[in-house]
Design an enzyme around this catalytic site. Structure first.
Site, PDB file in Angstrom:
ATOM      1  N   LYS A  44      43.662  33.333  41.516  1.00 49.52           N
ATOM      2  CA  LYS A  44      44.560  34.345  40.731  1.00 49.52           C
ATOM      3  C   LYS A  44      45.378  35.089  41.807  1.00 49.52           C
ATOM      4  O   LYS A  44      45.638  36.395  41.329  1.00 49.52           O
ATOM      5  CB  LYS A  44      43.408  35.410  40.244  1.00 49.52           C
ATOM      6  CG  LYS A  44      42.295  34.781  39.643  1.00 49.52           C
ATOM      7  CD  LYS A  44      42.539  33.722  38.629  1.00 49.52           C
ATOM      8  CE  LYS A  44      43.131  34.008  37.600  1.00 49.52           C
ATOM      9  NZ  LYS A  44      43.626  32.754  36.891  1.00 49.52           N
ATOM     10  N   THR A  52      48.761  31.056  41.750  1.00 50.35           N
ATOM     11  CA  THR A  52      48.958  29.713  41.958  1.00 50.35           C
ATOM     12  C   THR A  52      49.808  29.108  40.813  1.00 50.35           C
ATOM     13  O   THR A  52      50.782  28.174  41.066  1.00 50.35           O
ATOM     14  CB  THR A  52      47.546  29.239  41.558  1.00 50.35           C
ATOM     15  OG1 THR A  52      46.597  29.883  42.247  1.00 50.35           O
ATOM     16  CG2 THR A  52      47.459  27.585  42.163  1.00 50.35           C
ATOM     17  N   HIS A  89      42.773  25.332  46.470  1.00 46.96           N
ATOM     18  CA  HIS A  89      42.289  26.750  46.750  1.00 46.96           C
ATOM     19  C   HIS A  89      41.277  26.711  47.935  1.00 46.96           C
ATOM     20  O   HIS A  89      40.635  27.440  48.630  1.00 46.96           O
ATOM     21  CB  HIS A  89      41.198  26.940  45.622  1.00 46.96           C
ATOM     22  CG  HIS A  89      41.771  27.390  44.211  1.00 46.96           C
ATOM     23  ND1 HIS A  89      43.315  28.012  44.413  1.00 46.96           N
ATOM     24  CD2 HIS A  89      41.612  27.162  42.988  1.00 46.96           C
ATOM     25  CE1 HIS A  89      43.531  28.253  42.955  1.00 46.96           C
ATOM     26  NE2 HIS A  89      42.583  27.757  42.175  1.00 46.96           N
ATOM     27  N   ARG A 141      48.044  37.628  47.974  1.00 45.98           N
ATOM     28  CA  ARG A 141      48.039  38.743  46.770  1.00 45.98           C
ATOM     29  C   ARG A 141      47.149  39.962  47.285  1.00 45.98           C
ATOM     30  O   ARG A 141      45.926  39.431  47.732  1.00 45.98           O
ATOM     31  CB  ARG A 141      47.778  38.247  45.425  1.00 45.98           C
ATOM     32  CG  ARG A 141      48.072  39.195  44.354  1.00 45.98           C
ATOM     33  CD  ARG A 141      47.887  38.590  42.984  1.00 45.98           C
ATOM     34  NE  ARG A 141      48.322  39.426  41.915  1.00 45.98           N
ATOM     35  CZ  ARG A 141      48.264  39.494  40.577  1.00 45.98           C
ATOM     36  NH1 ARG A 141      47.502  38.430  40.237  1.00 45.98           N
ATOM     37  NH2 ARG A 141      48.790  40.391  39.905  1.00 45.98           N
ATOM     38  N   SER A 195      42.610  40.506  38.107  1.00 43.91           N
ATOM     39  CA  SER A 195      43.214  39.403  37.665  1.00 43.91           C
ATOM     40  C   SER A 195      42.018  38.571  37.211  1.00 43.91           C
ATOM     41  O   SER A 195      41.996  37.711  36.217  1.00 43.91           O
ATOM     42  CB  SER A 195      44.358  38.587  38.405  1.00 43.91           C
ATOM     43  OG  SER A 195      44.855  37.619  37.652  1.00 43.91           O
ATOM     44  N   ARG A 243      49.141  36.463  32.120  1.00 40.63           N
ATOM     45  CA  ARG A 243      48.679  37.715  31.542  1.00 40.63           C
ATOM     46  C   ARG A 243      49.946  38.832  31.824  1.00 40.63           C
ATOM     47  O   ARG A 243      51.056  38.436  31.040  1.00 40.63           O
ATOM     48  CB  ARG A 243      47.271  38.448  32.256  1.00 40.63           C
ATOM     49  CG  ARG A 243      46.555  39.276  31.678  1.00 40.63           C
ATOM     50  CD  ARG A 243      45.298  39.695  32.393  1.00 40.63           C
ATOM     51  NE  ARG A 243      45.540  40.241  33.552  1.00 40.63           N
ATOM     52  CZ  ARG A 243      45.577  41.375  33.990  1.00 40.63           C
ATOM     53  NH1 ARG A 243      45.505  42.285  32.940  1.00 40.63           N
ATOM     54  NH2 ARG A 243      45.725  41.991  35.253  1.00 40.63           N
ATOM     55  N   GLY A 284      51.223  40.041  35.211  1.00 44.73           N
ATOM     56  CA  GLY A 284      51.937  39.655  36.491  1.00 44.73           C
ATOM     57  C   GLY A 284      52.369  40.962  36.962  1.00 44.73           C
ATOM     58  O   GLY A 284      53.594  40.959  37.400  1.00 44.73           O
TER      59      GLY A 284
HETATM   60  P1  A3P Z   1      47.679  38.897  36.408  1.00 45.41           P
HETATM   61  O1  A3P Z   1      46.380  38.597  35.832  1.00 45.41           O
HETATM   62  O2  A3P Z   1      47.649  40.049  37.293  1.00 45.41           O
HETATM   63  O3  A3P Z   1      48.596  39.150  35.326  1.00 45.41           O
HETATM   64  P2  A3P Z   1      46.732  32.289  39.309  1.00 45.41           P
HETATM   65  O4  A3P Z   1      47.960  31.329  38.750  1.00 45.41           O
HETATM   66  O5  A3P Z   1      46.514  31.820  40.675  1.00 45.41           O
HETATM   67  O6  A3P Z   1      45.679  31.628  38.600  1.00 45.41           O
HETATM   68  O7  A3P Z   1      47.137  33.746  38.916  1.00 45.41           O
HETATM   69  C1  A3P Z   1      47.010  34.199  37.796  1.00 45.41           C
HETATM   70  C2  A3P Z   1      47.941  35.443  38.039  1.00 45.41           C
HETATM   71  O8  A3P Z   1      49.289  35.252  38.176  1.00 45.41           O
HETATM   72  C3  A3P Z   1      47.841  36.416  36.758  1.00 45.41           C
HETATM   73  O9  A3P Z   1      48.037  37.591  37.285  1.00 45.41           O
HETATM   74  C4  A3P Z   1      49.253  35.802  35.908  1.00 45.41           C
HETATM   75  O10 A3P Z   1      49.491  36.724  34.968  1.00 45.41           O
HETATM   76  C5  A3P Z   1      50.092  35.567  37.022  1.00 45.41           C
HETATM   77  N1  A3P Z   1      51.265  34.748  36.780  1.00 45.41           N
HETATM   78  C6  A3P Z   1      51.244  33.355  36.095  1.00 45.41           C
HETATM   79  N2  A3P Z   1      52.372  32.867  36.098  1.00 45.41           N
HETATM   80  C7  A3P Z   1      53.295  34.003  36.550  1.00 45.41           C
HETATM   81  C8  A3P Z   1      54.462  33.745  36.895  1.00 45.41           C
HETATM   82  N3  A3P Z   1      55.272  32.643  36.123  1.00 45.41           N
HETATM   83  N4  A3P Z   1      55.364  34.811  37.272  1.00 45.41           N
HETATM   84  C9  A3P Z   1      54.552  35.778  37.770  1.00 45.41           C
HETATM   85  N5  A3P Z   1      53.232  35.725  37.702  1.00 45.41           N
HETATM   86  C10 A3P Z   1      52.519  34.782  37.199  1.00 45.41           C
END
Ligand code: A3P
Length: 335
Positions: free
Chosen positions: A68, A71, A133, A159, A167, A301, A303
């Site tokens: 989160k 990635t 991870h 982060r 998140s 979500r 971001g």
């Molecule tokens: P939020 O839940 O704060 O919105 P991971 O990819 O490690 O699972 O992390 C997910 C988080 O990265 C989520 O944050 C998601 O919205 C955000 N995220 C996914 N794709 C993204 C992108 N292209 N640019 C910026 N943030 C992104």
């Protein structure tokens, strides 16, 4: 079969896994403590088998993150940078990201099947782009051991733990029921926690690959020791300056943008293609599913930075910040 010369420090891990300490975690998957971290059986299986199943190449790029922390975005950006000749990112063009989740384009090391003898990695042409991870100290020694670059390169994204937890909370609400059905990931479930309970567990480090601050500290220290081997990025900086972060990644990955590419707007095109707004709006990410039966849409979500305040009181935030600061004391790392 893949054979390595170095004996694995985790050779008996499969044997001892059932006796490793367990505790309730957030999300409520079955977690076991190993090497100072809380891991799922899926991660543990890979740690135990990786010395024989994974043979690093000097051209490998391994994307690492605590869950989160960005990635999905990192996968999209790195894939676009590395494959930009074969797949130009220009608007209106046909790009693999328009038809595939970033998770289907860049696989997790730990998701390789146990019985495929590591061939899933061997079949990928160089330069390979992979993700994990896992904490630095539990990565295959072939990646972290050599200082001559033969283990490939690592790109790490970190982060703010408060935003990471929030998140994770939203992700958990959508996905835990699915993941708990899988023995490797969730297994026997515990009751669904309230946010306050999740917060307490996260503060104790009892989350997948947690504690997050130790995970990040290991990669931070590795990046200070070996800046050519480990690139340390921050989600918050990437949001502030996506183009600058992308250029940094391209240089580190050995494929900097040429003046012609800069003039043609390739950096801008990749940033746009990989933006949350673009990816979230694609049909594949609105309706498709990816690894572990998870829906693509669950990875996108809002971001933003500072969304922790939607779930956490200022007192909770101060407490988590304090726990993190205590561990990071003297390291020059701050979130
Ligand atoms: P939020 O839940 O704060 O919105 P991971 O990819 O490690 O699972 O992390 C997910 C988080 O990265 C989520 O944050 C998601 O919205 C955000 N995220 C996914 N794709 C993204 C992108 N292209 N640019 C910026 N943030 C992104």
């Amino acid at each position: 079969p893949v054979v390595t010369a170095t004996p694995s420090p985790h050779a008996n891990l499969a044997e001892i896994t059932p006796s490793l300490p367990t505790a309730p975690g957030f999300p409520p998957y079955r977690l076991r403590r190993y090497g100072g971290f809380w891991l799922t059986d899926l991660l543990l299986k890979f740690v135990g088998a990786s010395h024989t199943r994974f043979r690093p190449r000097p051209t490998d790029v391994i994307l690492v993150s605590f869950p989160k922390t960005g990635t999905t975005w990192l996968k999209a950006l790195a894939f676009s940078v590395l494959n930009r000749s074969a797949h130009p990112p220009s608007a209106g063009g046909d790009h693999p990201l328009q038809r595939n989740s970033p998770h289907d384009l860049v696989g997790f090391l730990e998701l390789a099947g146990e019985d495929d003898d590591g061939l899933i990695y061997e079949e990928i042409p160089s330069p390979r782009l992979l993700a994990t991870h896992l904490p630095y100290s539990l990565l295959p020694h072939g990646i972290t051991g050599p200082e001559d670059g033969s283990g490939g390169r690592i790109v790490y994204v970190c982060r703010d733990p408060k935003d990471t937890l929030v998140s994770f909370w939203h992700f958990h609400l959508k996905t835990t029921a699915t993941l708990q059905r899988m023995a490797d990931v969730g297994g026997a479930s515990s009751a669904m926690p309230t946010f306050e309970e999740a917060f307490e567990l996260f503060c104790k480090g009892q989350s997948v690959a947690g504690p997050q601050w130790r995970h990040t500290l290991e990669y931070w220290e590795a990046s200070r020791r070996s800046p050519d081997q480990v690139l340390f990025l921050r989600y918050e900086d990437m949001l502030l300056d996506p183009s600058g972060s992308l250029r940094k990644m391209a240089v580190f990955m050995g494929c900097p943008f040429s003046p012609e590419e800069e003039a043609d707007g390739v950096v801008r095109d990749i940033v746009e293609l990989c933006s949350l707004g673009t990816l979230k709006g694609l049909e594949v990410n609105r309706s498709g599913s990816t690894m572990l039966g998870l829906k693509n849409e669950d990875f996108f979500r809002n971001g933003t930075v500072g969304d922790w305040s939607s779930c956490m009181t200022p007192d909770m935030a101060a407490r988590l910040d304090g726990i993190v600061a205590e561990v990071l004391q003297g390291s020059m790392l701050t979130f």
